[in-house]
Design a protein around this motif. Sequence first.
Motif, PDB file in Angstrom:
ATOM      1  N   ILE A 154       0.867  -1.320   0.097  1.00 23.74           N
ATOM      2  CA  ILE A 154      -0.071   0.026   0.216  1.00 23.74           C
ATOM      3  C   ILE A 154       0.826   1.274  -0.165  1.00 23.74           C
ATOM      4  N   SER A 155       2.049   1.138   0.812  1.00 25.35           N
ATOM      5  CA  SER A 155       2.896   2.413   0.788  1.00 25.35           C
ATOM      6  C   SER A 155       4.460   1.987   0.500  1.00 25.35           C
ATOM      7  N   LEU A 156       4.879   2.799  -0.357  1.00 26.78           N
ATOM      8  CA  LEU A 156       6.377   2.063  -0.745  1.00 26.78           C
ATOM      9  C   LEU A 156       7.158   3.584  -0.566  1.00 26.78           C
ATOM     10  N   ASP A 157       8.007   3.902   0.114  1.00 26.72           N
ATOM     11  CA  ASP A 157       8.767   4.828   0.475  1.00 26.72           C
ATOM     12  C   ASP A 157      10.289   4.660   0.176  1.00 26.72           C
ATOM     13  N   LEU A 158      11.117   5.111  -0.482  1.00 23.44           N
ATOM     14  CA  LEU A 158      12.509   4.950  -1.064  1.00 23.44           C
ATOM     15  C   LEU A 158      13.033   6.342  -1.062  1.00 23.44           C
ATOM     16  N   CYS A 159      12.653   7.504  -0.650  1.00 24.66           N
ATOM     17  CA  CYS A 159      12.985   8.785  -0.861  1.00 24.66           C
ATOM     18  C   CYS A 159      14.249   8.985  -0.009  1.00 24.66           C
ATOM     19  N   LYS A 160      15.045  10.091  -0.455  1.00 25.32           N
ATOM     20  CA  LYS A 160      16.107  10.738   0.114  1.00 25.32           C
ATOM     21  C   LYS A 160      17.218   9.456   0.326  1.00 25.32           C
ATOM     22  N   ASN A 161      17.465   8.808  -0.719  1.00 23.60           N
ATOM     23  CA  ASN A 161      18.727   8.079  -0.817  1.00 23.60           C
ATOM     24  C   ASN A 161      19.416   8.383  -2.199  1.00 23.60           C
ATOM     25  N   GLN A 162      20.349   7.485  -2.561  1.00 25.87           N
ATOM     26  CA  GLN A 162      21.166   7.845  -3.696  1.00 25.87           C
ATOM     27  C   GLN A 162      20.843   6.720  -4.817  1.00 25.87           C
ATOM     28  N   ILE A 163      19.711   6.505  -4.656  1.00 33.03           N
ATOM     29  CA  ILE A 163      19.230   5.212  -5.707  1.00 33.03           C
ATOM     30  C   ILE A 163      19.279   5.869  -7.014  1.00 33.03           C
ATOM     31  N   ASN A 164      20.038   5.017  -8.236  1.00 35.16           N
ATOM     32  CA  ASN A 164      19.982   5.471  -9.480  1.00 35.16           C
ATOM     33  C   ASN A 164      19.406   4.525 -10.261  1.00 35.16           C
ATOM     34  N   GLY A 165      19.598   4.570 -11.545  1.00 38.00           N
ATOM     35  CA  GLY A 165      19.055   3.669 -12.562  1.00 38.00           C
ATOM     36  C   GLY A 165      17.677   4.189 -13.007  1.00 38.00           C
ATOM     37  N   SER A 166      16.870   3.393 -13.514  1.00 42.56           N
ATOM     38  CA  SER A 166      15.451   3.831 -13.808  1.00 42.56           C
ATOM     39  C   SER A 166      14.471   2.979 -13.166  1.00 42.56           C
ATOM     40  N   ILE A 167      13.171   3.680 -13.296  1.00 52.95           N
ATOM     41  CA  ILE A 167      12.085   3.069 -12.403  1.00 52.95           C
ATOM     42  C   ILE A 167      11.675   1.747 -12.746  1.00 52.95           C
ATOM     43  N   PRO A 168      11.908   0.604 -12.438  1.00 58.35           N
ATOM     44  CA  PRO A 168      11.480  -0.743 -12.964  1.00 58.35           C
ATOM     45  C   PRO A 168      10.060  -0.657 -13.470  1.00 58.35           C
ATOM     46  N   PRO A 169       9.725  -1.160 -14.578  1.00 54.10           N
ATOM     47  CA  PRO A 169       8.191  -1.216 -15.124  1.00 54.10           C
ATOM     48  C   PRO A 169       7.364  -2.024 -14.310  1.00 54.10           C
ATOM     49  N   GLU A 170       8.016  -2.973 -13.532  1.00 51.45           N
ATOM     50  CA  GLU A 170       7.317  -3.910 -12.828  1.00 51.45           C
ATOM     51  C   GLU A 170       6.754  -3.340 -11.609  1.00 51.45           C
ATOM     52  N   ILE A 171       7.039  -2.023 -11.061  1.00 56.70           N
ATOM     53  CA  ILE A 171       6.392  -1.437 -10.163  1.00 56.70           C
ATOM     54  C   ILE A 171       4.868  -1.318 -10.527  1.00 56.70           C
ATOM     55  N   GLY A 172       4.587  -1.226 -11.756  1.00 58.43           N
ATOM     56  CA  GLY A 172       3.199  -1.200 -12.072  1.00 58.43           C
ATOM     57  C   GLY A 172       2.240  -2.250 -11.874  1.00 58.43           C
ATOM     58  N   ASN A 173       2.921  -3.375 -11.196  1.00 54.52           N
ATOM     59  CA  ASN A 173       2.126  -4.519 -10.961  1.00 54.52           C
ATOM     60  C   ASN A 173       1.551  -4.568  -9.574  1.00 54.52           C
ATOM     61  N   ILE A 174       2.162  -3.530  -8.953  1.00 53.53           N
ATOM     62  CA  ILE A 174       1.809  -3.347  -7.516  1.00 53.53           C
ATOM     63  C   ILE A 174       0.391  -2.469  -7.499  1.00 53.53           C
ATOM     64  N   LYS A 175      -0.718  -3.157  -8.087  1.00 53.35           N
ATOM     65  CA  LYS A 175      -2.094  -2.215  -8.037  1.00 53.35           C
ATOM     66  C   LYS A 175      -2.586  -1.715  -6.863  1.00 53.35           C
ATOM     67  N   SER A 176      -2.205  -2.518  -5.527  1.00 53.62           N
ATOM     68  CA  SER A 176      -2.651  -1.987  -4.465  1.00 53.62           C
ATOM     69  C   SER A 176      -2.347  -0.504  -3.729  1.00 53.62           C
ATOM     70  N   LEU A 177      -1.067   0.019  -4.537  1.00 54.71           N
ATOM     71  CA  LEU A 177      -0.145   1.088  -4.009  1.00 54.71           C
ATOM     72  C   LEU A 177      -1.147   2.184  -4.033  1.00 54.71           C
ATOM     73  N   VAL A 178      -0.959   2.719  -2.737  1.00 53.29           N
ATOM     74  CA  VAL A 178      -1.743   4.281  -2.533  1.00 53.29           C
ATOM     75  C   VAL A 178      -0.724   5.309  -2.540  1.00 53.29           C
ATOM     76  N   THR A 179       0.441   5.244  -1.982  1.00 52.64           N
ATOM     77  CA  THR A 179       1.582   5.979  -2.023  1.00 52.64           C
ATOM     78  C   THR A 179       2.782   5.270  -2.463  1.00 52.64           C
ATOM     79  N   LEU A 180       3.415   6.188  -3.449  1.00 52.30           N
ATOM     80  CA  LEU A 180       4.734   5.839  -4.027  1.00 52.30           C
ATOM     81  C   LEU A 180       5.587   7.163  -3.865  1.00 52.30           C
ATOM     82  N   ASP A 181       6.436   7.136  -3.214  1.00 50.76           N
ATOM     83  CA  ASP A 181       7.450   8.017  -2.997  1.00 50.76           C
ATOM     84  C   ASP A 181       9.199   7.461  -3.324  1.00 50.76           C
TER      85      ASP A 181
END
Length: 661
Positions: free
Chosen positions: A362-389
């Motif tokens: 429901i909530s995925l928060d990875l903000c304020k890091n130094q993560i690089n690369g691209s956003i995995p398209p598989e994130i679109g499978n998490i259809k229950s997500l309400v918050t993505l940061d």
Amino acid sequence: MECVVSSVVAVLLLHTVSMTHAASTHSSTDHSQVVAEADALRNSGWWIWSHPATSNHCSWLGITCNEAKHVTGIRLRNYQVPIGEVSELNLSLLPSLNFLILSRMGLNGSISDQIGSLTKLTILDLSHNQLTDPIPHQIGSLTKLTHLDLSFNQLTGPIPHQIGTLTELTYLNLSSNVLTDVIPSSLGRLTKLTHLDLSFNQLTGPIPHQIGTLTELTYLPLSSNVLTDVIPSSLGRLTKLTHLDLYCNKLIGSIPHQIGSLTKLTHLDLSSNQLTGPILNQIGTLIELTYLEFSGNELTGVIPSSLGRLTKLTHLGLFYNQLNGSIPHQIGTLTELTYLHISGNELTGAMPSSLGCLTKLISLDLCKNQINGSIPPEIGNIKSLVTLDLSDNLISGEIPSSLKNLKKLGRLDLSYNRLSGNLPSFITNNCKQTTINLSQNDHLEGYAGYSICTRGHTISLTLIISLSLTLFFVTLILGFAFGLWWKKRQLQPESMAAKKNGDLFSIWDYDGRIAFEDMISATEDFDIRYCIGVGGYGSVYRAQLPSGKVVAVKKLHRSEIDEPTYLRSFKNEVQMLGQIRHRNIVKLHGYCLHNRCMFLIYMYMERGSLYCMLSDEVEAVELDWVKRVNIVKNMAHALSYMHHDCIPQSFIGTYQAITSF
């Protein structure tokens, strides 16, 4: 012969008369005791509204008697009868009591020393009242007690060491009081305990290693105290534990590897302490865990891949530590997760595509890091997500079109990254139900750099955040400062930072020297472009420090600076605010008193206010009753901490900006 018979008859007659007299005396004494017990109940005044003075006391509400009409139990809950001071009931006249349950009855006053006369008592429950003063040491005389609950009162002083004599106890709850001093080592003698709750007090000192002798324990919350020193390795002997909560203390050192022996744990919370060192691989042996919270410490090293074995986890919080390395791909095996927050660390590398396996998130928060690369398209499978940061990282590439599958998404924050390419059409089409922040992605085409999409409109960053984000949390700090102002505590000179230009500047929790000029530079002399909110006492600015950290800066209006009385109080109370540590209260990092301006520095938060959420039709529906109850509980914990657990205790001038999540 006749003489002998006469003598025997005389003796028997004398014995019979003696027995009859003794029985009569006992009956008379027993009757007097019954009358005394009835009078004790009647004189308390607790039953006068529902029973006439002449009625049989054994039939009164909540009263239990034996065949001899002795009172053996009193059970009243939830204001069943009008009640006042606990001393109104003369406990010394009720020696036959087996249980005394007066929970949620509005009792006040102190627990009488007479409690020690109830030597037959097995259950004592005075929880959820307004009892004050110390726990009397006479409670140690109740050696038959199996259940003792004095929680949710205002009891003060230390835990009496005499409680260690109550060796039949299986349940001990002293939580949510104002108890002080150390946890007595004598508790280690209560070897039959299965439930020990000392949370939400002001207990100090180390956790006694004798706790490790309580091998029957299944439930051990010691949270929201001021416990210090290391977590004792003896806790590893509590192999029946299912719930261990040590959050919001001042514990130091590393997580002992013996924690890995607690294989029945379902709930483990060590957050908001000062723990250092790595997250041990042994945590991966705790396969029954559903809740794991290590946030708000100083943990270092990588996230161990062994966490992937905790397949029953629904909650994983590791935010605001100093973790490095990449997110292990094994995280994708935690398919029961609904909450995953790893923000505010030093994580690098790309997001693993296995995150897309967490379809219950429901909530995925990875903000304020130094993560690089691209956003995995598989994130679109998490259809229950309400918050993505995913904000404040180094993420590049295009926004994957698969995010259009996140139909329940209420908040999407991809700001302060390096995203590029065209703006997907679903972004603008989703504006009616999703708050979207894509600001500070300079190479994102078709998007104005300083705007946020929300409820069908494109609104400037300044307005939207000022109305629904940071200002909510700004009010907390100001409310505390102005509420605490009235206490006018004397400031200790040695606690102030060094002076510069004749004015005070102090900032905590950040490495390196941060000068006043750094703040001026970060906001370009408080340029309007960095303003994210305006309130009655000042304006709020977003400032990115030279280290890359982002803080919120509350610059107070000039009229406040020119008031000498306010300045003195401000200096005193801001020092106290810096000592508040609670996961539901925004943390103050520092302040500045300069000849040019005065401002507060605190953690930058991007959540909207509860008021704004409830005012929005879409967000209000998503905020179901389970979430609302959790919000109320979190607010209650924060308020309880400020009233009772925080040292020094806080007087609260406003409550409206306690964090709800």
